[in-house]
Design an enzyme around this catalytic site. Structure first.
Site, PDB file in Angstrom:
ATOM      1  N   GLU A  13      67.446  70.812 -42.502  1.00 11.43           N
ATOM      2  CA  GLU A  13      66.777  69.522 -42.687  1.00 11.43           C
ATOM      3  C   GLU A  13      67.724  68.342 -42.419  1.00 11.43           C
ATOM      4  O   GLU A  13      67.261  67.213 -42.242  1.00 11.43           O
ATOM      5  CB  GLU A  13      66.192  69.434 -44.106  1.00 11.43           C
ATOM      6  N   ASP A 200      53.594  74.459 -43.624  1.00  7.44           N
ATOM      7  CA  ASP A 200      52.655  75.528 -44.028  1.00  7.44           C
ATOM      8  C   ASP A 200      51.541  74.891 -44.842  1.00  7.44           C
ATOM      9  O   ASP A 200      51.605  73.713 -45.182  1.00  7.44           O
ATOM     10  CB  ASP A 200      53.391  76.603 -44.860  1.00  7.44           C
TER      11      ASP A 200
HETATM   12  N1  ADE Z   1      58.323  73.480 -48.821  1.00 10.09           N
HETATM   13  C1  ADE Z   1      57.657  73.818 -47.696  1.00 10.09           C
HETATM   14  N2  ADE Z   1      56.522  74.451 -48.000  1.00 10.09           N
HETATM   15  C2  ADE Z   1      56.456  74.527 -49.341  1.00 10.09           C
HETATM   16  C3  ADE Z   1      55.531  75.089 -50.248  1.00 10.09           C
HETATM   17  N3  ADE Z   1      54.435  75.708 -49.817  1.00 10.09           N
HETATM   18  N4  ADE Z   1      55.792  74.986 -51.575  1.00 10.09           N
HETATM   19  C4  ADE Z   1      56.909  74.364 -52.000  1.00 10.09           C
HETATM   20  N5  ADE Z   1      57.826  73.836 -51.198  1.00 10.09           N
HETATM   21  C5  ADE Z   1      57.602  73.912 -49.864  1.00 10.09           C
END
Ligand code: ADE
Length: 232
Positions: A13, A200
């Site tokens: 990141e 996601d």
């Molecule tokens: N960072 C990226 N995706 C995430 C998720 N689903 N839950 C927590 N932190 C995250």
């Protein structure tokens, strides 16, 4: 004087931002490497804080005490809690809330840290508009929203937990540091913003999607952060 602390939880990141640093000077504290220098002529301190809320809070305090930062930006990836935010899209924080705090038994709102008098930590209006302007000028096709970040020490990967966070907090994305950074910035009186690229959907598909998209999403987000620096 503007000096921007830029925090990412993971190396992927912050690596693109570190690569752009001119006149780099590295100091170590609490297991973190604070990389000082200039990006696009702006004084910055870029740091990987590690994953989760405790690491993030410690990092904010060090940036305030040892580096005297004037602004804080948190860059990274997040799971989407909003059907309008798909993988690769950007969420700019309007505010941030702790989704794993629950003292409702003593009449506090869900997510409210007792005796603090605030549940949603508001991001800085100037930093929000710098991020929006950077998108409009440099990446006009990028889909983004200004919305709520919900943070907790959990990776969200089930529809049940996702729906609970949406119901309790009307949040747009879930991640693991933003509210701690916001909370620390609030206590120190430092303006902040959280910029997250969606990696996601924070449901049963997260296990497959996250590893495939985290790198591209993180790089994408770091580019936006670099683009907004001259606009602060
Ligand atoms: N960072 C990226 N995706 C995430 C998720 N689903 N839950 C927590 N932190 C995250």
């Amino acid at each position: 004087m503007v000096k921007v602390g830029i925090i990412g939880a993971m190396e992927l990141e912050v690596s693109a931002l570190k690569g752009q640093l001119a006149g780099i000077n590295i100091k170590k504290k609490a297991g973190m490497e604070f990389c000082e220098g200039k990006i696009c002529g702006v004084d910055v301190v870029v740091v990987r804080c590690g994953i989760g809320k405790v690491n993030a809070a410690l990092c904010v305090q060090i940036l305030c005490d040892d580096f005297g930062v004037s602004h804080i930006i948190n860059t990274g990836v997040a799971g989407s809690l909003n059907n309008d935010l798909n993988i690769g899209d950007i969420l700019i924080s309007k505010d941030a809330v702790h989704h794993d705090v629950d003292v409702t038994i003593f009449s506090y709102k869900i997510g409210e840290v007792p005796q603090l008098g605030i549940r949603e930590f508001p991001a800085d209006a100037g930093l929000i508009s710098a991020a929006e302007k950077a998108i409009k000028e440099k990446q006009p096709d990028l889909n983004y929203r200004v919305g709520r970040v919900a943070s907790g020490d959990q990776f969200i990967s089930s529809s049940e937990v996702k729906e609970r966070i949406i119901k309790n907090f009307e949040a747009d994305c879930a991640e693991m540091e933003g509210a701690s950074i916001a909370h620390g910035a609030y206590l120190n009186g430092i303006p902040f913003v959280i910029i997250r690229a969606i990696s996601d959907k924070a449901d049963g598909s997260a296990e497959q999607d996250y590893p495939s998209f985290e790198k591209a999403a993180a790089a994408h987000c770091a580019k936006l952060v670099a683009d907004m620096l001259p606009l602060i």
